[in-house]
Design a protein around this motif. Structure first.
Motif, PDB file in Angstrom:
ATOM      1  N   UNK B  31       2.480  32.391 -33.163  1.00 19.26           N
ATOM      2  CA  UNK B  31       1.284  32.229 -33.991  1.00 19.26           C
ATOM      3  C   UNK B  31       1.282  33.087 -35.238  1.00 19.26           C
ATOM      4  N   UNK B  32       2.306  33.894 -35.403  1.00 18.48           N
ATOM      5  CA  UNK B  32       2.334  34.795 -36.563  1.00 18.48           C
ATOM      6  C   UNK B  32       3.786  34.967 -36.959  1.00 18.48           C
ATOM      7  N   UNK B  33       4.034  34.871 -38.272  1.00 18.66           N
ATOM      8  CA  UNK B  33       5.407  34.887 -38.755  1.00 18.66           C
ATOM      9  C   UNK B  33       5.552  35.920 -39.867  1.00 18.66           C
ATOM     10  N   UNK B  34       6.701  36.574 -39.885  1.00 14.40           N
ATOM     11  CA  UNK B  34       6.922  37.631 -40.856  1.00 14.40           C
ATOM     12  C   UNK B  34       8.309  37.491 -41.458  1.00 14.40           C
ATOM     13  N   UNK B  35       8.438  37.991 -42.671  1.00 14.39           N
ATOM     14  CA  UNK B  35       9.740  38.095 -43.311  1.00 14.39           C
ATOM     15  C   UNK B  35      10.014  39.572 -43.605  1.00 14.39           C
ATOM     16  N   UNK B  36      11.244  39.979 -43.280  1.00 14.77           N
ATOM     17  CA  UNK B  36      11.675  41.336 -43.535  1.00 14.77           C
ATOM     18  C   UNK B  36      12.937  41.290 -44.382  1.00 14.77           C
ATOM     19  N   UNK B  37      13.102  42.326 -45.165  1.00 18.20           N
ATOM     20  CA  UNK B  37      14.279  42.499 -46.001  1.00 18.20           C
ATOM     21  C   UNK B  37      15.008  43.726 -45.482  1.00 18.20           C
ATOM     22  N   UNK B  38      16.331  43.638 -45.409  1.00 21.20           N
ATOM     23  CA  UNK B  38      17.075  44.761 -44.855  1.00 21.20           C
ATOM     24  C   UNK B  38      18.326  45.048 -45.669  1.00 21.20           C
ATOM     25  N   UNK B  51      -0.086  33.707 -40.992  1.00 18.74           N
ATOM     26  CA  UNK B  51      -0.667  33.321 -39.716  1.00 18.74           C
ATOM     27  C   UNK B  51      -0.541  31.811 -39.542  1.00 18.74           C
ATOM     28  N   UNK B  52      -0.536  31.367 -38.298  1.00 21.57           N
ATOM     29  CA  UNK B  52      -0.356  29.939 -38.043  1.00 21.57           C
ATOM     30  C   UNK B  52      -1.537  29.094 -38.508  1.00 21.57           C
ATOM     31  N   UNK B  53      -2.637  29.724 -38.890  1.00 21.69           N
ATOM     32  CA  UNK B  53      -3.786  28.950 -39.364  1.00 21.69           C
ATOM     33  C   UNK B  53      -3.657  28.621 -40.854  1.00 21.69           C
ATOM     34  N   UNK B  54      -2.638  29.202 -41.484  1.00 19.73           N
ATOM     35  CA  UNK B  54      -2.415  28.942 -42.901  1.00 19.73           C
ATOM     36  C   UNK B  54      -1.119  28.174 -43.100  1.00 19.73           C
ATOM     37  N   UNK B  55      -0.942  27.597 -44.281  1.00 23.23           N
ATOM     38  CA  UNK B  55       0.335  26.964 -44.577  1.00 23.23           C
ATOM     39  C   UNK B  55       1.038  27.608 -45.776  1.00 23.23           C
ATOM     40  N   UNK B  56       0.364  28.575 -46.378  1.00 24.53           N
ATOM     41  CA  UNK B  56       0.970  29.234 -47.533  1.00 24.53           C
ATOM     42  C   UNK B  56       0.366  30.622 -47.698  1.00 24.53           C
ATOM     43  N   UNK B  57       1.222  31.566 -48.058  1.00 27.76           N
ATOM     44  CA  UNK B  57       0.742  32.898 -48.407  1.00 27.76           C
ATOM     45  C   UNK B  57       1.606  33.424 -49.544  1.00 27.76           C
ATOM     46  N   UNK B  61       6.078  37.874 -56.352  1.00 28.99           N
ATOM     47  CA  UNK B  61       7.195  36.930 -56.476  1.00 28.99           C
ATOM     48  C   UNK B  61       7.518  36.218 -55.158  1.00 28.99           C
ATOM     49  N   UNK B  62       6.889  36.634 -54.094  1.00 29.22           N
ATOM     50  CA  UNK B  62       7.205  36.106 -52.761  1.00 29.22           C
ATOM     51  C   UNK B  62       6.115  35.157 -52.271  1.00 29.22           C
ATOM     52  N   UNK B  63       6.558  34.005 -51.801  1.00 31.97           N
ATOM     53  CA  UNK B  63       5.644  33.025 -51.205  1.00 31.97           C
ATOM     54  C   UNK B  63       6.259  32.541 -49.899  1.00 31.97           C
ATOM     55  N   UNK B  64       5.464  32.525 -48.864  1.00 28.25           N
ATOM     56  CA  UNK B  64       5.929  31.980 -47.588  1.00 28.25           C
ATOM     57  C   UNK B  64       5.150  30.695 -47.312  1.00 28.25           C
ATOM     58  N   UNK B  65       5.900  29.675 -46.916  1.00 26.92           N
ATOM     59  CA  UNK B  65       5.326  28.385 -46.560  1.00 26.92           C
ATOM     60  C   UNK B  65       5.552  28.135 -45.073  1.00 26.92           C
ATOM     61  N   UNK B  66       4.544  27.613 -44.420  1.00 25.22           N
ATOM     62  CA  UNK B  66       4.659  27.302 -42.993  1.00 25.22           C
ATOM     63  C   UNK B  66       4.331  25.838 -42.748  1.00 25.22           C
ATOM     64  N   UNK B  67       5.234  25.148 -42.098  1.00 23.52           N
ATOM     65  CA  UNK B  67       5.027  23.756 -41.700  1.00 23.52           C
ATOM     66  C   UNK B  67       5.046  23.728 -40.176  1.00 23.52           C
ATOM     67  N   UNK B  68       3.859  23.771 -39.595  1.00 18.56           N
ATOM     68  CA  UNK B  68       3.760  23.876 -38.139  1.00 18.56           C
ATOM     69  C   UNK B  68       4.298  22.642 -37.433  1.00 18.56           C
ATOM     70  N   UNK B  69       4.070  21.475 -37.999  1.00 19.37           N
ATOM     71  CA  UNK B  69       4.522  20.261 -37.324  1.00 19.37           C
ATOM     72  C   UNK B  69       6.038  20.205 -37.264  1.00 19.37           C
ATOM     73  N   UNK B  95       1.955  34.121 -29.148  1.00 14.12           N
ATOM     74  CA  UNK B  95       0.521  34.316 -28.921  1.00 14.12           C
ATOM     75  C   UNK B  95       0.298  35.316 -27.794  1.00 14.12           C
ATOM     76  N   UNK B  96       1.163  35.241 -26.778  1.00 16.63           N
ATOM     77  CA  UNK B  96       1.089  36.182 -25.676  1.00 16.63           C
ATOM     78  C   UNK B  96       2.346  37.029 -25.709  1.00 16.63           C
ATOM     79  N   UNK B  97       2.291  38.234 -25.208  1.00 15.73           N
ATOM     80  CA  UNK B  97       3.539  38.991 -25.097  1.00 15.73           C
ATOM     81  C   UNK B  97       3.568  40.333 -25.767  1.00 15.73           C
ATOM     82  N   UNK B  98       2.424  41.005 -25.879  1.00 15.11           N
ATOM     83  CA  UNK B  98       2.416  42.401 -26.322  1.00 15.11           C
ATOM     84  C   UNK B  98       3.022  42.580 -27.704  1.00 15.11           C
TER      85      UNK B  98
END
Lengths: 114, 113
Positions: B31-38, B51-57, B61-69, B95-98
């Motif tokens: 339900x929640x997605x992140x991008x990291x740079x290393x 968050x899974x309730x959004x499709x864009x953040x 210069x950084x934009x994350x797109x989420x396509x849940x389907x 969603x679950x899992x500490x």
């Protein structure tokens, strides 16, 4: 904000000795911290979840007696690699989560076992 | 079972152009997605999340797109700069899992001058 430190950054030890790595959250309290391991050119593998005041939760395949985790306070977790062997040589990274959904990572510790 | 996959181990982009890094997941309970740079020999640095309730953040210069389907997310960096050269990891939280994060294998991005 949300700074996580690790100490030491680099350690070299002889086979059979134990090594302790510290992870501290500098500007927030963390009831939960996480320990990861990264092999060269591979992803981060979660080893265990460190819970303040209780036992750590280890991922499948991680030896509890070899990788001892202690979460003594809300800002400090330690990972002790006991009786280290060359195959334990790796990059160990901790992370912690303030009251948000984001985990913040420490700079990592490079362990080399001779 | 690789629940989070980054199928491109490497990507090379010209400076100033757009970099698009892709990530696929299989677990519908994320339900929640992140991008990291290393950077080598350093810990991952948090970039951006969604968050899974959004499709864009979007953040600079950084934009994350989420396509849940499609169970797919992507990170767009525009314009790309030489300092963006690093390994990028996407991560997902169930969603679950500490609050455990599941990481993809990473994509090495190289920005060419």
């Amino acid at each position: 904000g949300a700074v996580v430190s690790q100490h030491p950054s680099r350690v070299i030890c002889k086979s059979g000795t134990s090594v302790k790595i510290e992870c501290r959250s500098l500007d927030f309290q963390a009831t939960t911290m996480f320990w990861y391991r990264q092999f060269p050119k591979q992803s981060l593998m979660l080893m265990a979840t460190s819970n303040e005041g209780s036992k750590a939760t280890y991922e499948q395949g991680v030896e509890k007696d070899k990788f001892l985790i202690n979460h003594a306070s809300l800002t400090l977790s330690t990972l002790t690699v006991t009786s280290a062997h060359p195959e334990d040589s790796s990059f160990y990274i901790c992370s912690a989560r303030p009251m948000t959904d984001t985990q913040y990572f420490g700079p990592g510790t490079r362990l080399t076992v001779l | 079972d690789q629940q989070v996959k980054q199928n491109s181990p490497s990507l090379s982009v010209q400076e100033g152009r757009i970099s698009i890094l892709n990530c696929d997941y299989t677990n519908s309970m994320f339900d929640y997605f992140l991008w990291y740079k290393k950077y080598p020999a350093e810990g991952p640095t948090f970039l951006i999340s969604i968050s899974s309730i959004k499709d864009k953040n979007e953040d600079g210069r950084f934009t994350v797109f989420l396509n849940k389907s499609a169970k797919h997310l992507s990170l767009h960096i525009v314009p790309s700069q030489p300092g963006d050269s690093a390994v990028y990891f996407c991560a997902a939280r169930p969603l679950q899992g500490a609050q455990k994060l599941v990481f993809g294998q990473g994509t090495r991005l190289t920005i060419n001058p």
